[in-house]
Write a protein that holds these residues in place. Sequence first.
Motif, short mmCIF file in Angstrom:
data_model
loop_
_atom_site.label_atom_id
_atom_site.label_comp_id
_atom_site.label_asym_id
_atom_site.label_seq_id
_atom_site.Cartn_x
_atom_site.Cartn_y
_atom_site.Cartn_z
N LEU A 102 0.82 -1.22 0.00
CA LEU A 102 0.00 0.00 0.00
C LEU A 102 0.85 1.26 0.00
O LEU A 102 0.54 2.22 -0.71
CB LEU A 102 -0.86 0.02 1.26
N ALA A 103 1.90 1.25 0.82
CA ALA A 103 2.77 2.43 0.89
C ALA A 103 3.32 2.77 -0.49
O ALA A 103 3.49 3.94 -0.84
CB ALA A 103 3.92 2.18 1.87
N GLN A 104 3.55 1.74 -1.29
CA GLN A 104 4.13 1.94 -2.62
C GLN A 104 3.11 2.50 -3.62
O GLN A 104 3.49 3.10 -4.63
CB GLN A 104 4.73 0.62 -3.12
N VAL A 105 1.82 2.31 -3.36
CA VAL A 105 0.80 2.85 -4.26
C VAL A 105 0.92 4.38 -4.35
O VAL A 105 0.72 4.97 -5.41
CB VAL A 105 -0.62 2.45 -3.76
N VAL A 106 1.32 4.99 -3.24
CA VAL A 106 1.32 6.46 -3.16
C VAL A 106 2.25 7.07 -4.21
O VAL A 106 1.90 8.06 -4.86
CB VAL A 106 1.75 6.91 -1.74
N TYR A 107 3.43 6.48 -4.42
CA TYR A 107 4.36 7.16 -5.33
C TYR A 107 3.96 7.03 -6.80
O TYR A 107 4.43 7.80 -7.63
CB TYR A 107 5.82 6.80 -5.07
N TYR A 108 3.10 6.09 -7.14
CA TYR A 108 2.57 6.09 -8.51
C TYR A 108 1.70 7.34 -8.73
O TYR A 108 1.78 8.00 -9.78
CB TYR A 108 1.76 4.82 -8.79
N PHE A 109 0.88 7.68 -7.74
CA PHE A 109 0.08 8.92 -7.85
C PHE A 109 1.02 10.13 -7.89
O PHE A 109 0.84 11.03 -8.71
CB PHE A 109 -0.89 9.03 -6.67
N VAL A 161 -2.42 -1.80 -8.44
CA VAL A 161 -3.46 -1.33 -7.52
C VAL A 161 -3.83 0.12 -7.85
O VAL A 161 -5.01 0.48 -7.92
CB VAL A 161 -3.01 -1.47 -6.04
N ALA A 162 -2.81 0.96 -8.10
CA ALA A 162 -3.07 2.37 -8.46
C ALA A 162 -3.93 2.45 -9.72
O ALA A 162 -4.87 3.24 -9.81
CB ALA A 162 -1.75 3.12 -8.64
N ARG A 163 -3.60 1.60 -10.69
CA ARG A 163 -4.37 1.59 -11.95
C ARG A 163 -5.80 1.12 -11.72
O ARG A 163 -6.75 1.67 -12.27
CB ARG A 163 -3.65 0.70 -12.97
N MET A 164 -5.96 0.10 -10.87
CA MET A 164 -7.31 -0.39 -10.56
C MET A 164 -8.13 0.68 -9.84
O MET A 164 -9.36 0.70 -9.93
CB MET A 164 -7.23 -1.66 -9.68
N MET A 165 -7.46 1.56 -9.11
CA MET A 165 -8.17 2.65 -8.41
C MET A 165 -8.61 3.74 -9.38
O MET A 165 -9.38 4.62 -9.00
CB MET A 165 -7.25 3.27 -7.35
N PHE A 194 -5.16 -5.23 -18.55
CA PHE A 194 -4.61 -4.74 -17.28
C PHE A 194 -3.37 -3.87 -17.51
O PHE A 194 -2.71 -3.48 -16.55
CB PHE A 194 -4.30 -5.92 -16.36
N GLY A 195 -3.02 -3.62 -18.76
CA GLY A 195 -1.96 -2.68 -19.08
C GLY A 195 -0.55 -3.26 -19.03
O GLY A 195 0.42 -2.53 -19.21
N PHE A 196 -0.43 -4.57 -18.79
CA PHE A 196 0.91 -5.13 -18.57
C PHE A 196 1.63 -5.51 -19.87
O PHE A 196 1.05 -6.11 -20.76
CB PHE A 196 0.83 -6.38 -17.68
N ILE A 250 -3.08 5.27 -15.91
CA ILE A 250 -1.83 4.62 -16.32
C ILE A 250 -2.08 3.90 -17.64
O ILE A 250 -3.00 3.08 -17.72
CB ILE A 250 -1.36 3.62 -15.25
N ALA A 251 -1.28 4.21 -18.66
CA ALA A 251 -1.43 3.51 -19.94
C ALA A 251 -0.86 2.10 -19.80
O ALA A 251 -1.59 1.12 -19.90
CB ALA A 251 -0.71 4.28 -21.05
N GLN A 252 0.45 2.01 -19.55
CA GLN A 252 1.06 0.68 -19.46
C GLN A 252 1.90 0.54 -18.19
O GLN A 252 2.50 1.50 -17.71
CB GLN A 252 1.95 0.42 -20.68
#
Length: 463
Positions: free
Chosen positions: A229-236, A267-271, A358-360, A275-277
């Motif tokens: 979860l902590a890592q989700v933040v830096y994608y935003f 997770v960030a993309r699912m939220m 899913f963009g992968f 995010i394209a890829q």
Amino acid sequence: MKYISTRGDKTERRFCEILLEGLAPDGGLYLPVQYPKVDDATLTKWRGLAYADLAFEILSLYMDDIPAEDLRAITQRTYTEAVFGTPQITPLKTLEPGLALQALSNGPTLAFKDMAMQLLGQLFEYELGRRGETLNILGATSGDTGSAAEYAMRGKAGVNVFMLSPHGRMSPFQQAQMFSLQEANIHNIAVEGVFDDCQDIVKAVSNDLDFKRKYKIGTVNSINWARLLAQVVYYFAGYFQATTGNEQKVSFTVPSGNFGNVCAGHVARMMGLPIAQLVVATNENDVLDEFFRTGVYRPRGTADTHETSSPSMDISKASNFERFVFDLLGRDGSRVKALFGAGGFELNAQEQALIADFGFVSGSSTHAHRLATIRLCHQQYGQLIDTHTADGLKVALEHRQPGITMLVLETALPAKFAATIREALDIEPPRPAGLENIEALPKRVTVMPVDTKAVKAFIQAHV
Ligand SMILES: *Cc1c(COP(=O)(O)O)cnc(C)c1O
């Protein structure tokens, strides 16, 4: 917010119940019952926030059993300029228009694991204090994870760390980083064996359930949901720095090992983050690249795991990968249980086609690519990058799309992998201020034979 297991156990648990846990009781991994969706207005509101405030907003959607004022204080204490070096915490370094590095490695151990582990240290101290409990973290490390855990837990009330490492096998810099810590709650144990011996001892101690209960043994491995979860933040945070409006998309390339970092991107993309890829970059240990190209998941044995010059990505099976497969297969827990219970598996054509939704995408890199990319980045962009980030940049350059900014996650500083930098460029990577003479500091470490009993006795004597 409630959490369930990826292997079909529908028992719903709160965040604080799973915070100190590893695997779910059925052997699966925890995921939220559903991902909270972030709409356009929310993205706009978050766009101007400082990192710690953004972290509070995102984490409060998932950690709703921690009172808001407590969680805000925790994120404020964690994500400071004093610890992470800049007010942006994860600043972008532009290489050319549409291509940038996102710096995740300016924390105390110079690698991205600090981003999550520093938060985990605060959360553990908070929750253990609330419960009036203590926890003895036992782990094995060949470098990065152990030092990030020690720097996060040093001096924290209610927590002791017992970290096993292979005696004489870490780099002098890595040894100095860990062994120079003088806090009484940090215990370095150098085992006269290899990393697998250390891991076997940790498993043996954890499998002794009486000992485990009596001495409150826990772990901080990469499947811990709070770390992810902590890592989700830096994608935003990266997205907001790279764009001026929410209609713009960004792609991320992520140097990957245990699939923890890029799973946070998922997770960030699912939220709803645009995010394209999500580009998965591996080294010679390409089990993930093989999966994303072919739909075949074929975890390797230890004997088939290569020792490479991007050692933090030298894994044979990716411990967080099951989380993504659960979402990919429509959250069918019994199917996931069957697939992962069987070891390896192959998706059918229909399932494989879903990967793109899913963009992968993915790619891999070798030692020769690493050297060439370190040189290219230095000569063309004037930036010195480490070996893991070089694997990312190599694969990122193969996946750029017109009009979409590509962010490459910088997962470590070059100072940690000086030998390969010398090989590529014949220069010495600079060390951050204060670490110039770290090897000369006094060391706190106990050397022990490969002996589970000796490690247990040491723990008994030090709790
Ligand atoms: C741990 C680590 C990785 C791999 O991250 P995962 O979350 O395991 O995929 C990549 N680079 C560095 C420097 C690391 O320490």
